[in-house]
Motif scaffolding. Structure first.
Motif, short mmCIF file in Angstrom:
data_model
loop_
_atom_site.label_atom_id
_atom_site.label_comp_id
_atom_site.label_asym_id
_atom_site.label_seq_id
_atom_site.Cartn_x
_atom_site.Cartn_y
_atom_site.Cartn_z
N GLN A 204 72.45 25.85 24.93
CA GLN A 204 72.96 25.24 26.15
C GLN A 204 73.29 26.32 27.19
O GLN A 204 72.98 26.17 28.37
CB GLN A 204 74.22 24.41 25.86
CG GLN A 204 73.95 23.16 25.08
CD GLN A 204 73.24 22.12 25.90
OE1 GLN A 204 73.45 22.02 27.10
NE2 GLN A 204 72.39 21.34 25.27
N SER B 83 71.97 29.35 27.43
CA SER B 83 70.74 29.94 27.95
C SER B 83 70.07 29.01 28.95
O SER B 83 69.52 29.45 29.96
CB SER B 83 69.79 30.29 26.81
OG SER B 83 69.34 29.12 26.17
N THR B 84 70.14 27.71 28.70
CA THR B 84 69.57 26.75 29.64
C THR B 84 70.32 26.77 30.97
O THR B 84 69.71 26.77 32.04
CB THR B 84 69.61 25.33 29.04
OG1 THR B 84 68.92 25.34 27.80
CG2 THR B 84 68.98 24.31 29.97
N LEU C 200 71.98 29.28 32.21
CA LEU C 200 71.68 30.54 32.90
C LEU C 200 70.30 30.50 33.55
O LEU C 200 70.11 31.03 34.65
CB LEU C 200 71.77 31.71 31.92
CG LEU C 200 73.20 32.05 31.46
CD1 LEU C 200 73.16 33.14 30.41
CD2 LEU C 200 74.06 32.46 32.64
N LEU C 201 69.33 29.87 32.89
CA LEU C 201 68.01 29.74 33.49
C LEU C 201 68.04 28.86 34.74
O LEU C 201 67.37 29.14 35.74
CB LEU C 201 67.02 29.16 32.49
CG LEU C 201 66.49 30.13 31.44
CD1 LEU C 201 65.67 29.37 30.39
CD2 LEU C 201 65.65 31.20 32.08
N VAL C 202 68.83 27.82 34.70
CA VAL C 202 68.94 26.93 35.87
C VAL C 202 69.62 27.66 37.01
O VAL C 202 69.21 27.56 38.17
CB VAL C 202 69.69 25.63 35.49
CG1 VAL C 202 70.06 24.84 36.73
CG2 VAL C 202 68.85 24.79 34.55
N ALA D 28 69.62 30.81 37.55
CA ALA D 28 68.80 31.93 38.04
C ALA D 28 67.89 31.49 39.18
O ALA D 28 67.48 32.30 39.99
CB ALA D 28 67.98 32.50 36.90
N VAL E 144 61.38 30.83 39.93
CA VAL E 144 60.65 32.09 39.81
C VAL E 144 59.67 32.18 40.98
O VAL E 144 58.94 31.22 41.24
CB VAL E 144 59.89 32.14 38.46
CG1 VAL E 144 59.07 33.40 38.34
CG2 VAL E 144 60.88 32.03 37.32
#
Length: 94
Positions: free
Chosen positions: A52, A54-55, A57-59, A61, A64
């Motif tokens: 959760q 990591s998800t 943090l990706l959101v 970020a 790309v």
């Protein structure tokens, strides 16, 4: 309104409500939990928490950026050297 009773007739007793069969059993309801199963559950919860996080943090970020279409040979040593006027030694010639 009550119905009149006939003389000489005994009144019928009212039926008592009965609980369902699964409520009338006298089995003790206990569950045995082993410590190892609790530890496995704890590790599973940590894994879910990490996924959760990591998800999230990706959101956060953001998107790309798109790849820049590179010109042919621009990331080869010869392409880089040609932009800086540097001679590049060839590996095939001594």
């Amino acid at each position: 309104m009550a119905h009149p009773q006939h003389p000489g007739r005994t009144p019928r007793p009212l039926a008592q409500p009965q609980l369902p069969a699964f409520c009338r059993t006298r089995r003790p309801i206990t569950t045995t939990v082993r410590l190892s199963s609790l530890r496995q559950l704890q590790w599973l919860l940590w894994l879910v928490l990490a996924l959760q996080l990591s998800t999230v943090l990706l959101v956060l970020a953001g998107p790309v950026p798109e790849r820049v279409a590179a010109a042919a040979g621009s990331f080869t040593p010869a392409g880089i050297a040609s932009r800086h006027d540097i001679p590049v030694p060839s590996p095939f010639k001594p």
